[in-house]
Design an enzyme around this catalytic site. Structure first.
Site, PDB file in Angstrom:
ATOM      1  N   TYR A  40      43.418  29.808  35.493  1.00  0.00           N
ATOM      2  CA  TYR A  40      43.299  29.317  33.734  1.00  0.00           C
ATOM      3  C   TYR A  40      43.779  27.764  33.134  1.00  0.00           C
ATOM      4  O   TYR A  40      42.691  27.113  33.017  1.00  0.00           O
ATOM      5  CB  TYR A  40      43.303  30.448  33.278  1.00  0.00           C
ATOM      6  CG  TYR A  40      43.672  31.450  32.975  1.00  0.00           C
ATOM      7  CD1 TYR A  40      43.847  32.766  34.101  1.00  0.00           C
ATOM      8  CD2 TYR A  40      42.972  32.054  32.069  1.00  0.00           C
ATOM      9  CE1 TYR A  40      43.916  33.701  33.728  1.00  0.00           C
ATOM     10  CE2 TYR A  40      42.574  33.828  32.081  1.00  0.00           C
ATOM     11  CZ  TYR A  40      42.893  34.799  33.048  1.00  0.00           C
ATOM     12  OH  TYR A  40      42.250  35.673  33.787  1.00  0.00           O
ATOM     13  N   ASP A  53      44.627  40.596  41.785  1.00  0.00           N
ATOM     14  CA  ASP A  53      45.498  40.595  40.420  1.00  0.00           C
ATOM     15  C   ASP A  53      46.517  39.384  40.594  1.00  0.00           C
ATOM     16  O   ASP A  53      47.525  38.822  39.018  1.00  0.00           O
ATOM     17  CB  ASP A  53      45.395  41.997  39.939  1.00  0.00           C
ATOM     18  CG  ASP A  53      43.789  42.813  39.073  1.00  0.00           C
ATOM     19  OD1 ASP A  53      43.443  41.810  39.697  1.00  0.00           O
ATOM     20  OD2 ASP A  53      44.669  43.715  38.775  1.00  0.00           O
ATOM     21  N   GLU A  92      38.015  31.288  35.524  1.00  0.00           N
ATOM     22  CA  GLU A  92      38.989  31.139  34.753  1.00  0.00           C
ATOM     23  C   GLU A  92      39.179  29.766  34.456  1.00  0.00           C
ATOM     24  O   GLU A  92      39.348  29.364  32.759  1.00  0.00           O
ATOM     25  CB  GLU A  92      39.844  31.669  35.288  1.00  0.00           C
ATOM     26  CG  GLU A  92      39.812  33.640  35.457  1.00  0.00           C
ATOM     27  CD  GLU A  92      39.161  34.485  34.378  1.00  0.00           C
ATOM     28  OE1 GLU A  92      39.325  34.323  32.904  1.00  0.00           O
ATOM     29  OE2 GLU A  92      39.031  35.160  34.388  1.00  0.00           O
ATOM     30  N   HIS A 144      36.612  32.404  24.661  1.00  0.00           N
ATOM     31  CA  HIS A 144      36.959  32.983  26.304  1.00  0.00           C
ATOM     32  C   HIS A 144      35.724  33.832  26.927  1.00  0.00           C
ATOM     33  O   HIS A 144      34.479  33.386  27.902  1.00  0.00           O
ATOM     34  CB  HIS A 144      38.440  33.158  26.302  1.00  0.00           C
ATOM     35  CG  HIS A 144      39.121  33.844  27.746  1.00  0.00           C
ATOM     36  ND1 HIS A 144      39.530  32.443  28.337  1.00  0.00           N
ATOM     37  CD2 HIS A 144      38.636  34.399  28.332  1.00  0.00           C
ATOM     38  CE1 HIS A 144      39.325  32.775  29.868  1.00  0.00           C
ATOM     39  NE2 HIS A 144      39.384  34.271  29.511  1.00  0.00           N
ATOM     40  N   GLU A 145      36.031  35.485  25.783  1.00  0.00           N
ATOM     41  CA  GLU A 145      34.705  35.751  26.777  1.00  0.00           C
ATOM     42  C   GLU A 145      33.771  35.640  26.634  1.00  0.00           C
ATOM     43  O   GLU A 145      32.854  35.775  27.375  1.00  0.00           O
ATOM     44  CB  GLU A 145      35.166  37.394  26.047  1.00  0.00           C
ATOM     45  CG  GLU A 145      36.855  37.735  26.342  1.00  0.00           C
ATOM     46  CD  GLU A 145      37.526  38.027  27.472  1.00  0.00           C
ATOM     47  OE1 GLU A 145      36.654  37.631  28.558  1.00  0.00           O
ATOM     48  OE2 GLU A 145      38.544  37.372  27.535  1.00  0.00           O
ATOM     49  N   HIS A 170      32.888  33.204  29.360  1.00  0.00           N
ATOM     50  CA  HIS A 170      32.698  34.047  30.637  1.00  0.00           C
ATOM     51  C   HIS A 170      31.004  34.189  30.839  1.00  0.00           C
ATOM     52  O   HIS A 170      30.024  34.227  31.986  1.00  0.00           O
ATOM     53  CB  HIS A 170      32.878  34.730  30.788  1.00  0.00           C
ATOM     54  CG  HIS A 170      34.569  35.040  31.184  1.00  0.00           C
ATOM     55  ND1 HIS A 170      34.996  34.088  32.503  1.00  0.00           N
ATOM     56  CD2 HIS A 170      35.753  35.313  30.443  1.00  0.00           C
ATOM     57  CE1 HIS A 170      36.355  34.470  32.201  1.00  0.00           C
ATOM     58  NE2 HIS A 170      36.280  34.830  31.998  1.00  0.00           N
ATOM     59  N   GLU A 226      34.598  40.177  29.917  1.00  0.00           N
ATOM     60  CA  GLU A 226      33.528  39.861  29.850  1.00  0.00           C
ATOM     61  C   GLU A 226      32.658  39.980  30.474  1.00  0.00           C
ATOM     62  O   GLU A 226      31.717  40.050  30.849  1.00  0.00           O
ATOM     63  CB  GLU A 226      33.840  38.414  30.370  1.00  0.00           C
ATOM     64  CG  GLU A 226      33.759  38.109  31.925  1.00  0.00           C
ATOM     65  CD  GLU A 226      35.267  37.725  32.794  1.00  0.00           C
ATOM     66  OE1 GLU A 226      35.850  38.655  31.749  1.00  0.00           O
ATOM     67  OE2 GLU A 226      35.051  37.853  33.946  1.00  0.00           O
TER      68      GLU A 226
HETATM   69  N1  BES Z   1      38.218  38.452  33.114  1.00  0.00           N
HETATM   70  C1  BES Z   1      39.909  38.075  32.777  1.00  0.00           C
HETATM   71  C2  BES Z   1      40.303  39.157  32.665  1.00  0.00           C
HETATM   72  C3  BES Z   1      40.656  39.584  34.234  1.00  0.00           C
HETATM   73  C4  BES Z   1      40.657  38.994  35.280  1.00  0.00           C
HETATM   74  C5  BES Z   1      41.459  41.667  34.369  1.00  0.00           C
HETATM   75  C6  BES Z   1      41.645  39.504  36.161  1.00  0.00           C
HETATM   76  C7  BES Z   1      40.924  41.083  35.198  1.00  0.00           C
HETATM   77  C8  BES Z   1      40.800  40.312  36.578  1.00  0.00           C
HETATM   78  C9  BES Z   1      39.591  38.080  31.274  1.00  0.00           C
HETATM   79  O1  BES Z   1      38.584  37.342  31.124  1.00  0.00           O
HETATM   80  C10 BES Z   1      40.703  37.351  30.629  1.00  0.00           C
HETATM   81  O2  BES Z   1      40.608  36.476  31.271  1.00  0.00           O
HETATM   82  N2  BES Z   1      41.347  37.526  30.305  1.00  0.00           N
HETATM   83  C11 BES Z   1      42.444  37.506  29.284  1.00  0.00           C
HETATM   84  C12 BES Z   1      42.083  36.529  27.450  1.00  0.00           C
HETATM   85  C13 BES Z   1      42.217  35.225  27.529  1.00  0.00           C
HETATM   86  C14 BES Z   1      42.044  34.919  26.306  1.00  0.00           C
HETATM   87  C15 BES Z   1      43.275  33.859  28.433  1.00  0.00           C
HETATM   88  C16 BES Z   1      43.635  38.312  28.603  1.00  0.00           C
HETATM   89  O3  BES Z   1      43.368  39.308  29.003  1.00  0.00           O
HETATM   90  O4  BES Z   1      44.371  37.688  29.046  1.00  0.00           O
HETATM   91 ZN    ZN Z   2      38.744  34.886  31.557  1.00  0.00          ZN
END
Ligand code: BES
Ligand code: ZN
Length: 632
Positions: free
Chosen positions: A412, A404, A345, A322-323, A326, A298
């Site tokens: 989520y 992470d 999230e 989703h993005e 954010h 995002e």
């Molecule tokens: N912000 C996250 C990606 C992220 C989280 C990167 C933690 C590094 C550390 C992003 O918004 C996200 O949640 N992406 C998901 C997609 C979403 C539709 C659930 C993904 O990349 O799978």
């Molecule tokens: Zn996210």
């Protein structure tokens, strides 16, 4: 207006900054939830001393060197020295510092602490209480994990190299010496020099065309946490999607992107209708090469997205919802530390679903949530049976661990289900009013779980006279009993088809209307194929529905995992193709994990991985190395 909420925050919020870098500990602190930046919370994943002196703006001066694969230049921090201290501490990891200057350019002394593999090191710069600016001259290194450098072969056009960054959670420090904690917000600007045949874009106001000098200037005027600073450089083209929306991609992909994203402008409007004005000016998307390790990121004003959502039928655009969501939950109101990640999230998954409901109706939104809920149930079980069952709490404790690790369905989906259950308790109208007020009252601020709980009590639960098991949801294990049920009639019909698979001779007998099913129905169908179904029946299904190379990444990934489990090996060439080309960790992890379960599978996995690994981002190959026992 919210009354200034004064509350005392005791430990663990005031624990020391991490990794043996002792800082002055204070016994209690006051949180004023109306202040524009909350600097009172220490973050165990940052060495920085933001509570004494913090960066308020950074300016990047960088040149992008594709030959050496480094970024070279400086970062100028404008600083706010509230404590009048003589030391300012930054986070750095895998960057080389050549010198540090203050204000008018006089060189100052600095010290680099012992490096930790994950958190890097503290860069302590000698300043004076009067210092206004600190300029750090640096270069990145090949180890800088935020950066992925692609050679032309790894791009769609095959002619030009490509670079993109990924900052979240603690990787910004690998390309910018900064106070790398989400608890501090900064504005930023940048001057970036790139080869003249390439375009640079950032999480900022962006150019839409290349210029002759290859020099680009960027401004981000809203204060953001520094994990949202992002850069991409490549042979990029821009296409407009609507009045304030657009998409960047390599030229050969741009038409595909335009067709996939025709609903994006409407999504922004729907989101505003739900939770208030979009505060970031433009909303653009860049579709990156397939090695991007995430589905989406995002980055403000410019979502970074995987090309694996280009299914050709807009069926995977919930990722954009989703993005986009954010832009409120995460970018406007930000988790103060990575232990509060669910605030980013969980709210976003809830909000994403509301946007999907507005645009595509309740039936589709329910199917999406139901798919996510199934993932929550599995992951919840796995975590409860694993080493860290307390990772099923919404509020995490990730000290001495990689932030992470918090990227699970708990933050989520359990987070979203908590909000859905609150919604069901007080009614949608009241809940929407509450969320609107929440985003308005905390915009451009950071929030801890504790401040959120106090706010929820004061502004929703108490006024409504509602007794709710908030503590169980946030500090308890697993999924509380009062969690609302996610139901989908269409999924019930799909399950009827799945259970018939063992008894039909021919897939056509299942009577599935192929043109009517959504991606989520196909996924649900695959997930519910009974355990006794073996390779022969999978082949029967594949012949009829062509899952193995259907072009829809979600369906293919689901299908490969099932096929490996049931010994259906005709997928192998397609799976290999997928694994070599796609670097999205969410798909790679379950496939390699399933392969690693048998000796034969592991051998195949390792054979494919030898070819695929050079295409993966460090975020992905670090995970897969572990699954395959790969010694790099
Ligand atoms: N912000 C996250 C990606 C992220 C989280 C990167 C933690 C590094 C550390 C992003 O918004 C996200 O949640 N992406 C998901 C997609 C979403 C539709 C659930 C993904 O990349 O799978
Ligand atoms: Zn996210």
């Amino acid at each position: 207006m919210l009354k200034p909420l004064k509350l005392l925050v005791f430990l663990p919020l005031t624990v020391l900054i991490s990794c043996g870098s002792p800082t002055a500990d204070s016994d209690e602190q006051t949180v004023d939830s109306t202040q524009t930046t909350s600097l009172v919370v220490d973050d165990v994943h940052s060495y920085s001393n933001v509570n004494e002196v913090n960066s308020t703006h950074l300016h990047l001066n960088l040149s992008v060197d594709f030959e050496q694969r480094i970024l070279n230049g400086s970062v100028v921090h404008s600083i706010n020295n509230t404590a009048g201290t003589n030391k300012m501490i930054f986070d750095i990891r895998d960057v080389e510092i050549s010198k540090v200057t203050l204000d008018d350019g006089t060189e100052t002394t600095f010290e680099i602490g012992e490096a930790d593999d994950l958190l890097g090191a503290a860069l302590t710069v000698d300043i004076s209480p009067e210092t206004k600016e600190v300029e750090i001259f640096f270069a990145t290194t090949p180890e800088s994990e935020a950066l992925q450098w692609l050679n032309p072969q790894q791009t769609a056009g095959k002619k030009h190299p490509y670079l993109f960054t990924q900052g979240q959670a603690v990787l910004t420090r690998t390309w910018i010496p900064c106070q790398d904690t989400p608890g501090n917000r900064i504005t930023y600007s940048a001057d970036i020099q790139v080869p003249t045949d390439l375009l640079a874009v950032m999480s900022a106001d962006n150019p839409t065309e290349k210029n002759e000098e290859g020099k680009y200037h960027f401004e981000m005027e809203n204060p953001i946490p520094c994990y949202l600073i992002a850069l991409a450089v490549g042979d990029l083209e821009f296409a407009s999607l609507g009045e304030r929306t657009g998409v960047y991609s390599e030229p050969s992909e741009i038409e595909k992107c335009k067709n996939e994203f025709t609903d994006v402008e409407a999504m922004v409007e729907a989101a505003e209708g739900l939770y208030g004005d979009y505060k970031w000016g433009r909303y653009d998307i860049i579709v990156l090469p397939p090695s991007f390790p995430f589905g989406g990121m995002e980055n403000p004003k410019l979502t970074f997205a995987t090309p694996t959502i280009l299914a050709g039928d807009k069926s995977l655009v919930s990722l954009i919802a989703h993005e986009l969501a954010h832009s409120w939950s995460g970018n406007l109101v930000t988790n103060a530390t990575w232990d509060d990640f669910w605030l980013n999230e969980g709210f976003t998954v809830y909000f994403e679903n509301r946007i999907m409901e507005e645009i595509y109706g309740k039936e589709r939104a329910d199917m999406l949530l139901s798919i996510e809920y199934q993932e929550l149930e599995h992951e919840n079980e796995d975590i409860l049976n694993g080493e860290f069952p307390e990772d099923t709490h919404l509020k995490l404790d990730l000290e001495n661990r990689n932030p992470d690790d918090g990227m699970t369905a708990i933050a989520y989906v359990k987070g979203a289900m908590f909000l859905k259950t609150l919604e069901a308790t007080v009614g949608r109208e009241k809940f929407d009013d509450f969320l609107n007020q929440y985003f308005g009252d905390h915009e451009f601020q950071t929030l801890t779980t504790e401040v959120f709980i106090a706010y929820l009590d004061e502004n929703l639960l108490e006024p409504e006279g509602v007794d709710f098991n908030v503590d169980e949801w946030i500090y308890g294990e697993g999924i509380p009993d009062n969690c609302v049920k996610v139901e989908s009639d269409r999924f019930l019909k799909v399950e009827e088809k799945s259970i018939k698979v063992p008894i039909v001779e021919n897939a056509a007998e299942l009577g599935i209307n192929k043109d009517e099913w959504t991606t989520q129905e196909w996924m649900h169908f695959i997930r519910h194929i009974p355990a006794e179904v073996g390779a022969d029946k999978l082949e029967m299904l594949d012949k009829e529905f062509g899952f193995s190379d259907c072009g829809n990444s979600e369906i293919m990934a689901e299908w490969y995992v099932l096929s490996i489990e049931r010994g259906y090996d005709k997928i192998n060439p397609h799976m290999e193709d997928f694994l070599v080309n796609v670097g999205r960790r969410k798909f790679l992890e379950p496939i390699y994990t399933e392969l690693a379960k048998s000796e034969e599978g592991l051998a195949l996995g390792r054979e494919i991985y030898a070819k695929a690994r050079p295409n993966y981002h460090a975020i992905s190959f670090n995970t897969i190395d572990e699954i395959l026992g790969w010694d790099s």
